[in-house]
Design a protein around this motif. Structure first.
Motif, mmCIF file in Angstrom:
data_model
loop_
_atom_site.group_PDB
_atom_site.id
_atom_site.type_symbol
_atom_site.label_atom_id
_atom_site.label_comp_id
_atom_site.label_asym_id
_atom_site.label_seq_id
_atom_site.Cartn_x
_atom_site.Cartn_y
_atom_site.Cartn_z
ATOM 1 N N SER A 67 107.386 80.801 35.079
ATOM 2 C CA SER A 67 106.858 80.090 35.818
ATOM 3 C C SER A 67 105.916 78.956 35.045
ATOM 4 C CB SER A 67 105.789 80.939 36.800
ATOM 5 O OG SER A 67 105.360 79.807 37.916
ATOM 6 N N VAL A 68 106.356 77.657 35.277
ATOM 7 C CA VAL A 68 105.675 76.513 34.756
ATOM 8 C C VAL A 68 105.011 75.486 35.545
ATOM 9 C CG1 VAL A 68 107.101 77.166 32.494
ATOM 10 C CG2 VAL A 68 107.645 75.295 34.259
ATOM 11 N N HIS A 69 104.138 74.761 35.066
ATOM 12 C CA HIS A 69 103.493 73.660 35.969
ATOM 13 C C HIS A 69 104.123 72.338 35.581
ATOM 14 C CE1 HIS A 69 99.399 75.829 36.896
ATOM 15 N NE2 HIS A 69 100.771 76.030 37.852
ATOM 16 N N VAL A 70 104.841 71.630 36.461
ATOM 17 C CA VAL A 70 105.212 70.401 36.047
ATOM 18 C C VAL A 70 104.300 69.411 35.676
ATOM 19 C CG1 VAL A 70 107.412 70.608 37.648
ATOM 20 C CG2 VAL A 70 105.316 69.800 38.511
ATOM 21 N N GLY A 71 104.537 68.433 34.859
ATOM 22 C CA GLY A 71 103.513 67.249 34.448
ATOM 23 C C GLY A 71 102.480 68.050 33.438
ATOM 24 N N ALA A 72 102.739 69.181 32.858
ATOM 25 C CA ALA A 72 101.894 69.490 31.920
ATOM 26 C C ALA A 72 102.561 69.917 30.587
ATOM 27 C CB ALA A 72 100.932 70.813 32.565
ATOM 28 N N LEU A 73 102.578 68.904 29.837
ATOM 29 C CA LEU A 73 103.625 69.013 28.489
ATOM 30 C C LEU A 73 102.366 69.180 27.220
ATOM 31 C CD1 LEU A 73 105.298 67.195 30.333
ATOM 32 C CD2 LEU A 73 105.822 65.795 28.342
ATOM 33 N N VAL A 74 103.404 70.148 26.551
ATOM 34 C CA VAL A 74 102.696 70.694 25.161
ATOM 35 C C VAL A 74 103.668 69.800 23.885
ATOM 36 C CG1 VAL A 74 102.203 72.440 23.280
ATOM 37 C CG2 VAL A 74 102.183 72.874 25.955
ATOM 38 N N VAL A 75 102.681 68.971 23.153
ATOM 39 C CA VAL A 75 103.153 68.312 22.209
ATOM 40 C C VAL A 75 102.567 68.393 20.874
ATOM 41 C CG1 VAL A 75 103.735 65.980 21.520
ATOM 42 C CG2 VAL A 75 103.288 66.398 23.682
ATOM 43 N N ALA A 76 103.460 69.089 20.193
ATOM 44 C CA ALA A 76 102.816 69.538 18.644
ATOM 45 C C ALA A 76 102.914 68.294 17.594
ATOM 46 C CB ALA A 76 103.850 70.525 17.961
ATOM 47 N N VAL A 77 101.885 68.219 16.915
ATOM 48 C CA VAL A 77 102.001 67.006 15.969
ATOM 49 C C VAL A 77 101.446 67.644 14.446
ATOM 50 C CG1 VAL A 77 101.083 65.443 17.945
ATOM 51 C CG2 VAL A 77 99.254 66.491 16.313
ATOM 52 N N ASP A 78 101.965 66.695 13.472
ATOM 53 C CA ASP A 78 101.333 67.073 12.258
ATOM 54 C C ASP A 78 101.488 65.921 11.254
ATOM 55 O OD1 ASP A 78 100.394 68.810 9.975
ATOM 56 O OD2 ASP A 78 102.569 68.898 9.343
ATOM 57 N N GLY A 79 100.763 65.533 10.358
ATOM 58 C CA GLY A 79 100.813 64.646 9.252
ATOM 59 C C GLY A 79 100.831 65.290 8.050
ATOM 60 N N THR A 80 101.635 64.611 7.040
ATOM 61 C CA THR A 80 101.384 65.151 5.598
ATOM 62 C C THR A 80 101.428 64.145 4.723
ATOM 63 O OG1 THR A 80 102.291 66.832 4.108
ATOM 64 C CG2 THR A 80 103.849 65.605 5.300
ATOM 65 N N CYS A 81 100.897 64.291 3.503
ATOM 66 C CA CYS A 81 100.899 63.322 2.527
ATOM 67 C C CYS A 81 101.244 63.736 0.978
ATOM 68 C CB CYS A 81 99.447 62.644 2.586
ATOM 69 S SG CYS A 81 99.243 61.547 1.226
ATOM 70 N N ARG A 82 101.997 63.178 0.356
ATOM 71 C CA ARG A 82 102.391 63.355 -0.992
ATOM 72 C C ARG A 82 101.554 63.133 -2.209
ATOM 73 N NH1 ARG A 82 107.525 66.348 -0.185
ATOM 74 N NH2 ARG A 82 107.181 67.462 1.591
ATOM 75 N N SER A 83 100.183 62.629 -1.808
ATOM 76 C CA SER A 83 99.617 62.227 -2.847
ATOM 77 C C SER A 83 98.968 63.258 -3.746
ATOM 78 C CB SER A 83 98.396 61.443 -2.214
ATOM 79 O OG SER A 83 98.843 60.409 -1.513
ATOM 80 N N THR A 84 98.459 63.143 -4.989
ATOM 81 C CA THR A 84 97.760 63.871 -5.640
ATOM 82 C C THR A 84 96.153 63.262 -5.969
ATOM 83 O OG1 THR A 84 98.305 63.149 -7.890
ATOM 84 C CG2 THR A 84 99.755 64.787 -6.683
ATOM 85 N N PRO A 85 95.296 64.017 -6.659
ATOM 86 C CA PRO A 85 93.943 63.440 -6.877
ATOM 87 C C PRO A 85 94.193 62.187 -7.996
ATOM 88 C CG PRO A 85 93.860 66.018 -6.929
ATOM 89 C CD PRO A 85 95.488 65.564 -7.031
ATOM 90 N N GLN A 86 95.389 62.033 -8.658
ATOM 91 C CA GLN A 86 95.677 60.969 -9.518
ATOM 92 C C GLN A 86 96.591 59.950 -9.050
ATOM 93 O OE1 GLN A 86 96.264 64.467 -10.390
ATOM 94 N NE2 GLN A 86 94.176 64.576 -11.354
#
Length: 229
Positions: A67-86
């Motif tokens: 049983s689900v509620h219409v109009g209530a969406l779950v959206v997963a997010v992520d961001g990543t970076c390949r930087s190093t301290p140098q």
């Protein structure tokens, strides 16, 4: 077994307008109880993942379907970076609406970026921008709530706790210095307000990294394609 769709009023909840959370936090234990099954809170339906109704053990009392509620969406997010301290490196974002959803977002940015925190905020912004497109251009007229799921403490606490303090302080931190990524936080705030004016509540759900693999995999796939090219 299919999925049972309904609005809150159709499952016995008051038909009067629901009050939005002032803290913008989605806290499953407050909705489903301390012994909630996280695997049953989210159900894919078409292009999106909908949040489960907390009544009747997440299932329809009549047919036993999820049983689900219409109009209530779950959206997963992520961001990543390949930087190093140098060395600064490229970044990538992943926005996951559902498996094989055309609304999913994968972007790689080759311009130098300081931290993964910036990429995480950009992923959040991309999710909000897509939510606005869904609200304006699709048949999702019922869209009333977006739950941003992330394992980033920086994003979740930043939006739900810190931005209000920073705004009162003129976007200065406790040391009187400009807030890091302050412009991005302000852009996210403006997009949230835009969606609020369209009748869409925005909540943030902080989870463990293991519970956010779909978005993380999307973000990492941008680097995989870069290696193949």
């Amino acid at each position: 077994m299919g999925i049972n769709y309904h609005t809150p009023s159709e499952c016995g909840q008051p038909s009067t307008p629901r009050k939005w959370r002032t803290d913008r936090k989605f806290i499953p234990t407050e909705i489903y109880g301390k012994d909630q099954d996280l695997d049953k809170i989210e159900w894919q339906a078409g292009y999106s993942i909908l949040v489960a109704c907390p009544r009747a053990g997440y299932k329809c009392a009549d047919c036993g379907s999820p049983s689900v509620h219409v109009g209530a969406l779950v959206v997963a997010v992520d961001g990543t970076c390949r930087s190093t301290p140098q060395v600064w490196g490229p970044s990538a974002i992943g926005v996951y609406f559902a498996k094989d959803s055309p609304w999913n977002v994968v972007k790689r940015r080759n311009k130098p970026i300081a931290t993964s925190q910036t990429a995480e905020l950009q992923a959040c912004m991309a999710a909000l921008e897509m939510a606005m497109i869904i609200k304006e251009r699709t048949l999702e007229q019922e869209l009333s709530q977006i739950i941003i799921k992330a394992h980033s403490n920086y994003v979740c606490r930043g939006i739900t706790e810190w931005t209000a303090k920073w705004a009162r302080n003129g976007w200065k931190n406790a040391k009187g210095l400009p807030v890091a990524n302050g412009e991005l936080f302000q852009e996210v705030e403006m997009k949230i307000k835009d969606l609020n004016e369209m009748g869409v509540e925005i909540l943030f759900w902080q989870v463990m990294r293991s519970q956010n693999q779909d978005a993380e995999n999307l973000a990492n796939s941008a680097f995989d394609s870069m290696r193949r090219s």
